[in-house]
Each structure stands twice: as C-alpha cells, then as structure tokens.
Design a protein around this motif. Structure first.
Motif, PDB file in Angstrom:
ATOM      1  N   ILE A   1       0.860  -1.205  -0.037  1.00 43.98           N
ATOM      2  CA  ILE A   1       0.002  -0.071  -0.034  1.00 43.98           C
ATOM      3  C   ILE A   1       1.018   1.187  -0.228  1.00 43.98           C
ATOM      4  N   GLU A   2       0.655   2.098  -1.042  1.00 46.84           N
ATOM      5  CA  GLU A   2       1.359   3.509  -1.241  1.00 46.84           C
ATOM      6  C   GLU A   2       0.411   4.380  -1.455  1.00 46.84           C
ATOM      7  N   VAL A   3       0.751   5.601  -0.487  1.00 46.58           N
ATOM      8  CA  VAL A   3      -0.204   6.709  -0.695  1.00 46.58           C
ATOM      9  C   VAL A   3       0.543   7.953  -1.521  1.00 46.58           C
ATOM     10  N   ILE A   4       0.118   8.519  -2.627  1.00 40.31           N
ATOM     11  CA  ILE A   4       0.700   9.552  -3.256  1.00 40.31           C
ATOM     12  C   ILE A   4      -0.057  10.470  -3.406  1.00 40.31           C
ATOM     13  N   GLU A   5       0.609  11.911  -3.073  1.00 39.40           N
ATOM     14  CA  GLU A   5      -0.214  13.022  -2.990  1.00 39.40           C
ATOM     15  C   GLU A   5       0.611  14.145  -3.714  1.00 39.40           C
ATOM     16  N   ALA A   6      -0.183  15.148  -4.224  1.00 39.35           N
ATOM     17  CA  ALA A   6       0.510  16.228  -5.129  1.00 39.35           C
ATOM     18  C   ALA A   6      -0.333  17.540  -4.742  1.00 39.35           C
ATOM     19  N   HIS A   7       0.552  18.532  -4.376  1.00 44.02           N
ATOM     20  CA  HIS A   7      -0.180  19.748  -3.984  1.00 44.02           C
ATOM     21  C   HIS A   7       0.743  21.000  -4.708  1.00 44.02           C
ATOM     22  N   HIS A   8       0.113  22.131  -4.708  1.00 46.57           N
ATOM     23  CA  HIS A   8       0.842  23.395  -5.289  1.00 46.57           C
ATOM     24  C   HIS A   8       2.096  23.651  -3.999  1.00 46.57           C
ATOM     25  N   ARG A   9       2.995  24.391  -5.051  1.00 49.30           N
ATOM     26  CA  ARG A   9       4.316  24.852  -4.400  1.00 49.30           C
ATOM     27  C   ARG A   9       4.265  25.542  -2.956  1.00 49.30           C
TER      28      ARG A   9
ATOM     29  N   THR B   1       4.431  -2.254   5.941  1.00 50.07           N
ATOM     30  CA  THR B   1       4.501  -0.715   6.070  1.00 50.07           C
ATOM     31  C   THR B   1       3.320  -0.246   4.769  1.00 50.07           C
ATOM     32  N   ILE B   2       3.029   1.035   5.377  1.00 50.94           N
ATOM     33  CA  ILE B   2       2.330   1.979   4.196  1.00 50.94           C
ATOM     34  C   ILE B   2       3.303   3.129   3.923  1.00 50.94           C
ATOM     35  N   GLY B   3       3.644   3.004   2.522  1.00 46.50           N
ATOM     36  CA  GLY B   3       4.492   4.207   1.969  1.00 46.50           C
ATOM     37  C   GLY B   3       3.936   5.666   1.692  1.00 46.50           C
ATOM     38  N   PHE B   4       4.393   6.706   1.820  1.00 50.47           N
ATOM     39  CA  PHE B   4       4.015   8.052   1.342  1.00 50.47           C
ATOM     40  C   PHE B   4       5.002   8.658   0.306  1.00 50.47           C
ATOM     41  N   ALA B   5       4.502   9.042  -0.644  1.00 52.60           N
ATOM     42  CA  ALA B   5       5.167  10.024  -1.593  1.00 52.60           C
ATOM     43  C   ALA B   5       4.652  11.305  -1.585  1.00 52.60           C
ATOM     44  N   THR B   6       5.500  12.246  -1.769  1.00 54.18           N
ATOM     45  CA  THR B   6       4.652  13.787  -1.869  1.00 54.18           C
ATOM     46  C   THR B   6       5.346  14.466  -3.220  1.00 54.18           C
ATOM     47  N   VAL B   7       4.558  15.041  -3.824  1.00 54.13           N
ATOM     48  CA  VAL B   7       4.993  16.023  -5.038  1.00 54.13           C
ATOM     49  C   VAL B   7       4.646  17.293  -4.468  1.00 54.13           C
TER      50      VAL B   7
ATOM     51  N   THR C   1      -3.849   9.596  -4.234  1.00 49.15           N
ATOM     52  CA  THR C   1      -4.050   8.305  -4.913  1.00 49.15           C
ATOM     53  C   THR C   1      -3.625   7.237  -3.813  1.00 49.15           C
ATOM     54  N   VAL C   2      -4.332   6.277  -3.666  1.00 48.94           N
ATOM     55  CA  VAL C   2      -3.882   5.179  -2.657  1.00 48.94           C
ATOM     56  C   VAL C   2      -3.743   4.093  -3.391  1.00 48.94           C
ATOM     57  N   LEU C   3      -2.720   3.514  -3.597  1.00 47.64           N
ATOM     58  CA  LEU C   3      -2.409   2.152  -4.638  1.00 47.64           C
ATOM     59  C   LEU C   3      -2.280   1.174  -3.731  1.00 47.64           C
ATOM     60  N   PHE C   4      -3.159   0.094  -4.090  1.00 48.75           N
ATOM     61  CA  PHE C   4      -2.924  -1.168  -3.633  1.00 48.75           C
ATOM     62  C   PHE C   4      -2.067  -2.214  -4.630  1.00 48.75           C
ATOM     63  N   ALA C   5      -0.859  -2.514  -4.563  1.00 50.47           N
ATOM     64  CA  ALA C   5      -0.151  -3.436  -5.569  1.00 50.47           C
ATOM     65  C   ALA C   5       0.011  -4.733  -5.186  1.00 50.47           C
TER      66      ALA C   5
END
Length: 274
Positions: A156-164, A208-214, A224-228
């Motif tokens: 499980i990975e959580v990927i998020e993107a927000h403004h600068r 683990t549950i991973g997080f990626a930030t943009v 997005t929550v990815l179940f791989a």
C-alpha cells in the motif's frame, strides 16, 4: 443529542480572510442560503486589514477584516479556520471563551495541539477534518472497505500532489487516508508509515504503508492510494480542480454544528457516513 435548527441565518466568521482559501470561503458563505458573513480575521500585517471582506468581489458585506479576535468573532456563531496550527490554536482559545463553534480545516497539528482541541470540544462544537470535500470523505469510506478486502498480498502506497505553496507534508488528507487504511488493517500508522526512501533501502516491508509527496505549480490537491498486488493494481484516486469543494463542505459543516451540542465531529458525522 440533536438541537433544533433555528430560523435565523448561521452567522459565520472566516479566518485568513485575504488568503486564497479565505476568499473562497467568504464567497461560499456569501452565496449560501441561510448563512451570513459575520466576521473576517487576518494577520495584523495583512494589507487587507480594515477593508470590507467582500470588497474584492465588488460588493459590501458589512464585515470588516480585522486582527482583533474579539471584534471579529463578536457576532459569529461559527468560525471557519483553514490557517496554520499556531493561528488556529490562538483562535481556538478565543472561540472557547466566547462559545463560538469551529470548523477546522487546518492541518499539521502536533499531538499536544490535537489534545487541546479535543479538550475544547467538551465546551464548544468543533468539526475538524483534514479535507472538507464531500468526494474525499466518500473516498475515505471506500478505502476502509478496500483495505479490509485487500489485507493480504497487497503493498500500500499513498501518493499526493499539491501546489508549491503548501507548507506541510504529507498532506493532512494523505495522512487521513493512511490512518483509515492502517486502522482497517489493525495497524498503528505511527509504527508502519514510511515517509521517504533513498539509497539502498532493502526489500520492501509488506507491513508498511508508504507515502510519496509531490509539490509544484498550482496543483489544488491530488491523492491516490495504490494497492499493488501480484498481477494487478487497484488505485483509488481523488483529484481536486478547485478549492470550492472545500468551501462548500465547510459551509455544510457550519450548518451541521448549529444542530449539535459540544463535541468533536468529523465530516463523516456531517455527511451521515459515521
């Protein structure tokens, strides 16, 4: 206990009145049926201090932007606050003393600050959520279902993107998603979250549950929550194209608080999803 709805309009004050979100909230309150803008707060350094809160819309609201908390909350039933933790805590103290309810969309609170909010909710109604979007809160319910069904064999990975301009990471919404997934799996997010990977990290720990930030540009908010799994991937995604969804959810939450007694509520309560 549910309290009866009054025929009087809900008098709403907005914190951070001259910011991007503050202006969106002011416009939403001004256009909402059964609501009236009763106050507008901002920092003493804001050039908007002393001006009418809706002057930028080309009309007058009668609510002057002020840094004086007592004055800004004098006629309010509810304060909507999407500022920063230190500002929200200062507003909380005054709201608690004045009996003004709060809708809190601020993120990045420490555990101690969260405890203070819970303590204050014994005296005033507080609706706190990292994301006021109706769609996001429906997604949180879907994530609970998905995590329970995909509890074995899926990373499980959580990927998020927000403004600068966003100052905290991961976003409050991403953390809320991680907390929902962790709870559904019987885990503690504090113990299983991985917030960054670099270098030789070794094989991925399946617990683990991973997080990626943009961060970049003017992205309002993508999650997005990815179940791989082996042979398939399931992605549950929410994308915001406008902050108006947050503003509309906040107005809905303000109306909800007027029917409730003291307590700490979530958007699940507001939407009847609890």
């Amino acid at each position: 206990m549910t309290f009866p709805v009054s025929d009087s309009p809900v008098r709403i004050a907005v914190a951070g009145a001259s910011g991007r979100m503050g202006r969106m909230l002011i416009e939403a309150v001004s256009q909402a049926d059964g609501c009236v803008l009763a106050g507008a707060l901002d920092l003493p350094t804001s050039p908007a201090i002393g001006s009418d809160a809706t002057a930028w819309l080309g009309r007058s609201s009668g609510a002057t932007i002020t840094a004086d908390l007592d004055r800004g909350l004098e006629h309010a039933d509810v304060l909507i606050d999407f500022t920063r933790p230190e500002g929200t805590m200062a507003h909380l103290a005054v709201c608690r003393a004045c009996g003004v309810r709060m809708v809190i969309g601020t993120t990045g609170f420490s555990d101690e600050q969260k405890a203070t909010i819970r303590e204050a909710s014994a005296e005033i109604g507080i609706m706190m959520a990292p994301n006021m979007s109706v769609g996001v809160n429906v997604v949180l319910k879907l994530l609970d279902m998905a995590a329970r069904a995909l509890s074995q064999g899926y990373d499980i990975e959580v990927i998020e993107a927000h403004h600068r301009h966003k100052v905290d990471a991961p976003s409050g919404t991403a953390l809320a998603m991680g907390e929902v997934v962790a709870a559904a799996l019987g885990r503690d997010l504090k113990e299983c979250a991985v917030y960054g990977r670099e270098g030789v990290t070794g094989e991925r720990d399946p617990s683990t549950i991973g997080f990626a930030t943009v961060r970049g540009g003017d992205i309002v908010g993508d999650h997005t929550v990815l179940f791989a799994g082996t042979g398939e991937r399931i992605e549950i995604t929410h994308k915001s194209s406008s902050r108006v969804t947050y503003a509309q959810g906040s107005v809905r939450a303000s109306r909800f608080l007027m029917t409730q007694g003291p307590g700490l509520y979530s958007m699940n309560d507001v939407l009847g999803l609890a």
